[in-house]
Design a protein around this motif. Sequence first.
Motif, PDB file in Angstrom:
ATOM      1  N   GLN A  44      40.826  23.325 -11.554  1.00  0.00           N
ATOM      2  CA  GLN A  44      42.577  23.646 -10.631  1.00  0.00           C
ATOM      3  C   GLN A  44      43.475  24.471 -11.656  1.00  0.00           C
ATOM      4  OE1 GLN A  44      43.198  19.894 -10.148  1.00  0.00           O
ATOM      5  NE2 GLN A  44      41.969  18.922  -9.298  1.00  0.00           N
ATOM      6  N   VAL A  45      42.908  25.233 -12.856  1.00  0.00           N
ATOM      7  CA  VAL A  45      43.524  26.234 -13.894  1.00  0.00           C
ATOM      8  C   VAL A  45      43.952  27.693 -12.977  1.00  0.00           C
ATOM      9  CG1 VAL A  45      43.554  27.277 -15.627  1.00  0.00           C
ATOM     10  CG2 VAL A  45      42.586  24.611 -16.146  1.00  0.00           C
ATOM     11  N   ARG A  46      45.219  27.790 -13.617  1.00  0.00           N
ATOM     12  CA  ARG A  46      45.968  28.498 -12.732  1.00  0.00           C
ATOM     13  C   ARG A  46      45.718  29.652 -13.982  1.00  0.00           C
ATOM     14  NH1 ARG A  46      48.941  30.758  -8.706  1.00  0.00           N
ATOM     15  NH2 ARG A  46      48.505  29.029  -7.871  1.00  0.00           N
ATOM     16  N   LEU A  47      45.300  31.256 -14.284  1.00  0.00           N
ATOM     17  CA  LEU A  47      45.214  31.476 -15.594  1.00  0.00           C
ATOM     18  C   LEU A  47      45.786  31.839 -15.869  1.00  0.00           C
ATOM     19  CD1 LEU A  47      41.972  34.187 -14.573  1.00  0.00           C
ATOM     20  CD2 LEU A  47      41.946  31.998 -15.526  1.00  0.00           C
ATOM     21  N   MET A  48      45.900  32.377 -17.025  1.00  0.00           N
ATOM     22  CA  MET A  48      47.821  32.833 -17.336  1.00  0.00           C
ATOM     23  C   MET A  48      47.561  34.856 -18.207  1.00  0.00           C
ATOM     24  SD  MET A  48      48.052  30.192 -21.390  1.00  0.00           S
ATOM     25  CE  MET A  48      46.512  29.738 -22.071  1.00  0.00           C
ATOM     26  N   LEU A  49      48.444  35.359 -19.254  1.00  0.00           N
ATOM     27  CA  LEU A  49      48.197  36.381 -19.057  1.00  0.00           C
ATOM     28  C   LEU A  49      46.780  36.474 -20.406  1.00  0.00           C
ATOM     29  CD1 LEU A  49      49.662  38.865 -18.984  1.00  0.00           C
ATOM     30  CD2 LEU A  49      51.301  38.365 -20.710  1.00  0.00           C
ATOM     31  N   ASN A  76      66.388  29.331  -7.998  1.00  0.00           N
ATOM     32  CA  ASN A  76      67.616  29.050  -7.202  1.00  0.00           C
ATOM     33  C   ASN A  76      69.545  29.850  -7.409  1.00  0.00           C
ATOM     34  OD1 ASN A  76      66.105  27.837  -5.300  1.00  0.00           O
ATOM     35  ND2 ASN A  76      66.153  26.026  -5.918  1.00  0.00           N
ATOM     36  N   ALA A  77      69.076  29.844  -8.821  1.00  0.00           N
ATOM     37  CA  ALA A  77      70.325  30.591  -9.362  1.00  0.00           C
ATOM     38  C   ALA A  77      69.971  30.736 -10.720  1.00  0.00           C
ATOM     39  CB  ALA A  77      71.504  29.360  -9.496  1.00  0.00           C
ATOM     40  N   PRO A  78      69.303  32.300 -10.370  1.00  0.00           N
ATOM     41  CA  PRO A  78      68.921  33.317 -12.101  1.00  0.00           C
ATOM     42  C   PRO A  78      70.197  33.799 -12.996  1.00  0.00           C
ATOM     43  CG  PRO A  78      68.426  33.887  -9.778  1.00  0.00           C
ATOM     44  CD  PRO A  78      69.390  33.507  -9.429  1.00  0.00           C
ATOM     45  N   GLY A  79      69.911  33.209 -14.221  1.00  0.00           N
ATOM     46  CA  GLY A  79      70.462  33.493 -15.468  1.00  0.00           C
ATOM     47  C   GLY A  79      70.242  34.725 -16.072  1.00  0.00           C
ATOM     48  N   ASP A  80      71.320  34.702 -17.243  1.00  0.00           N
ATOM     49  CA  ASP A  80      70.346  35.639 -18.183  1.00  0.00           C
ATOM     50  C   ASP A  80      69.360  35.472 -18.713  1.00  0.00           C
ATOM     51  OD1 ASP A  80      70.722  38.483 -19.158  1.00  0.00           O
ATOM     52  OD2 ASP A  80      72.454  37.985 -20.133  1.00  0.00           O
ATOM     53  N   ASP A  81      68.132  36.063 -18.454  1.00  0.00           N
ATOM     54  CA  ASP A  81      67.146  35.219 -19.495  1.00  0.00           C
ATOM     55  C   ASP A  81      65.635  36.084 -19.093  1.00  0.00           C
ATOM     56  OD1 ASP A  81      65.524  33.545 -17.767  1.00  0.00           O
ATOM     57  OD2 ASP A  81      67.942  32.392 -17.762  1.00  0.00           O
ATOM     58  N   LEU A  82      64.605  35.940 -20.111  1.00  0.00           N
ATOM     59  CA  LEU A  82      62.882  36.269 -19.485  1.00  0.00           C
ATOM     60  C   LEU A  82      62.895  36.018 -18.433  1.00  0.00           C
ATOM     61  CD1 LEU A  82      60.334  37.446 -22.464  1.00  0.00           C
ATOM     62  CD2 LEU A  82      60.092  35.951 -20.155  1.00  0.00           C
ATOM     63  N   VAL A 101      53.709  28.953  -9.404  1.00  0.00           N
ATOM     64  CA  VAL A 101      53.276  28.849 -10.507  1.00  0.00           C
ATOM     65  C   VAL A 101      52.669  29.553 -11.816  1.00  0.00           C
ATOM     66  CG1 VAL A 101      50.725  27.851 -10.586  1.00  0.00           C
ATOM     67  CG2 VAL A 101      52.120  27.507  -8.114  1.00  0.00           C
ATOM     68  N   ASP A 102      52.330  30.616 -10.982  1.00  0.00           N
ATOM     69  CA  ASP A 102      52.346  31.712 -11.794  1.00  0.00           C
ATOM     70  C   ASP A 102      53.083  32.394 -12.944  1.00  0.00           C
ATOM     71  OD1 ASP A 102      49.289  32.648 -11.191  1.00  0.00           O
ATOM     72  OD2 ASP A 102      49.957  34.460 -10.041  1.00  0.00           O
ATOM     73  N   VAL A 103      54.586  31.616 -12.489  1.00  0.00           N
ATOM     74  CA  VAL A 103      55.218  31.736 -13.800  1.00  0.00           C
ATOM     75  C   VAL A 103      56.174  31.121 -14.295  1.00  0.00           C
ATOM     76  CG1 VAL A 103      58.456  32.145 -13.178  1.00  0.00           C
ATOM     77  CG2 VAL A 103      56.608  33.570 -11.322  1.00  0.00           C
ATOM     78  N   VAL A 104      55.725  29.337 -13.488  1.00  0.00           N
ATOM     79  CA  VAL A 104      55.551  28.685 -14.410  1.00  0.00           C
ATOM     80  C   VAL A 104      54.479  29.037 -15.768  1.00  0.00           C
ATOM     81  CG1 VAL A 104      55.158  26.058 -14.702  1.00  0.00           C
ATOM     82  CG2 VAL A 104      55.993  27.041 -12.326  1.00  0.00           C
ATOM     83  N   THR A 105      53.084  29.257 -15.371  1.00  0.00           N
ATOM     84  CA  THR A 105      52.032  29.039 -16.392  1.00  0.00           C
ATOM     85  C   THR A 105      52.904  30.555 -17.383  1.00  0.00           C
ATOM     86  OG1 THR A 105      50.513  28.716 -14.892  1.00  0.00           O
ATOM     87  CG2 THR A 105      49.763  30.001 -16.568  1.00  0.00           C
ATOM     88  N   MET A 106      52.777  31.739 -16.959  1.00  0.00           N
ATOM     89  CA  MET A 106      54.034  32.363 -18.314  1.00  0.00           C
ATOM     90  C   MET A 106      55.023  31.837 -18.712  1.00  0.00           C
ATOM     91  SD  MET A 106      56.686  34.572 -18.532  1.00  0.00           S
ATOM     92  CE  MET A 106      57.658  34.420 -17.263  1.00  0.00           C
ATOM     93  N   ALA A 107      55.372  31.174 -18.333  1.00  0.00           N
ATOM     94  CA  ALA A 107      56.389  30.639 -19.112  1.00  0.00           C
ATOM     95  C   ALA A 107      56.243  29.395 -20.387  1.00  0.00           C
ATOM     96  CB  ALA A 107      57.702  29.549 -18.420  1.00  0.00           C
ATOM     97  N   ARG A 108      54.944  28.650 -19.639  1.00  0.00           N
ATOM     98  CA  ARG A 108      54.445  27.652 -20.850  1.00  0.00           C
ATOM     99  C   ARG A 108      53.333  28.642 -22.082  1.00  0.00           C
ATOM    100  NH1 ARG A 108      48.350  26.363 -19.603  1.00  0.00           N
ATOM    101  NH2 ARG A 108      49.668  25.952 -17.651  1.00  0.00           N
ATOM    102  N   LEU A 109      52.719  29.813 -20.851  1.00  0.00           N
ATOM    103  CA  LEU A 109      52.708  30.839 -22.406  1.00  0.00           C
ATOM    104  C   LEU A 109      53.593  31.168 -23.494  1.00  0.00           C
ATOM    105  CD1 LEU A 109      50.622  32.605 -23.786  1.00  0.00           C
ATOM    106  CD2 LEU A 109      50.770  34.007 -22.072  1.00  0.00           C
ATOM    107  N   MET A 110      54.870  32.044 -22.218  1.00  0.00           N
ATOM    108  CA  MET A 110      55.810  32.173 -23.918  1.00  0.00           C
ATOM    109  C   MET A 110      56.832  31.264 -24.519  1.00  0.00           C
ATOM    110  SD  MET A 110      56.237  35.511 -23.011  1.00  0.00           S
ATOM    111  CE  MET A 110      54.234  36.156 -22.388  1.00  0.00           C
TER     112      MET A 110
END
Length: 409
Positions: free
Chosen positions: A91-96, A211-217, A234-243
């Motif tokens: 079930q793992v989604r690949l990160m960068l 839903n409400a973007p801010g000024d962040d990566l 899910v890709d965005v969540v996985t990217m955020a975890r890596l970062m």
Amino acid sequence: MTQSAEEAPETQYPQFPMKRTCPFSEPGEYAKMRESEPVARATLKVNGKPTWLVTRHEDVKQVLGDARVSSNLKLPGYPHQFHIPEEMLAQVRLMLLSMDPPEHTAQRRMLIPEFTARRVKEMRPRIQQIVDEHIDAMLASKGPVDLVTALALPVPSLVICELLGVPYEDHAQFEEWSAAMMNHELSPEEYGAAVQGLDIYLDKLVTAKENAPGDDLISRFIEKNRVDQVADHVDVVTMARLMLVGGHETTANMIALGVFALLEHPEQRAAIQDDPSLLPHAIEELLRTFSISDSGTARVALQDIEVGGTTIRAGEGILALNNAANHDESVFPDAGTLDIRRPEARSHLAFGYGIHQCIGANLARVELEVVYETLLRRVPSLRLAAPVEELRFKDDAMVYGLYELPVTW
């Protein structure tokens, strides 16, 4: 003429990871392998499976730059460093870090603008402010203090939180998850719980930013992705975890280890205090010396390849060991000696090599420079507050470091 290792009983292979006997050097087995068997078989301690260890500088670069090897951790033969249950792996989604082109290329292209030298330079005043505030608090306590909790961990944690748009008031919880995810010795259940806990937290955060973007990566990534469509939620969540994990865990450990190294080498610390222009080069030597993410460069062969005169077959796992490469005497003479003036220091592979070279290297270098320079300038009498023999190093973790660094002044 090339050779391929005959399959010996796996119990005859040395176990990996191998322990450092000195924080300033590589495990002793690495030097022996580089000399007599630079591409050697080993058994992964975590699951008993065989893998290849690559130990020479030129061979490590070859592997990391070769399109015939994959970073995809879901492929059979991939040398996992953690207890990952099969059902979880499916079930793992690949990160960068675990993507291959073209998916890797598309996502990395969207992130590169966040970590350019120019962008990081703009962040420097805020990094300086964060460092000064934490040193102020440290000095106000009048010591002794644990430098890890007082400075090394909170500085990169706060920097990456502000960059990503993660509330810093949640740092204690995500640092706990992050530390668990770096521990080789956790059970599959404990490892899975840490990943799941962090992903549930980041899922809510990413949803809020959608839903409400801010000024962040994260918000900027989401906005770009509305056009480019290279990732789903899910890709965005996985990217955020890596970062989030990668953005504080590695730098925090390098801050503590670097300070420890300079306290243990007072003549080199004095040289930097007398001439701060030496510091950027000294940081490269510290990165080389410690090579804290030694086995983070895991790969699996997609087809038969020859490395250092040995044939690695398709489907076999590879660990391109940057700590071994960074202590290769053919590139770094007297490699076990810390030398802040070492001319070839920047040839190190501590940030990896090739398409997966650490995207946050510019940010890490600036954070290290600001922390070391400010600490040496403002606390010139800094010294250890505990015997070296009592310090606990992270021999059980994916990223090498110190659990505590007691200091006074």
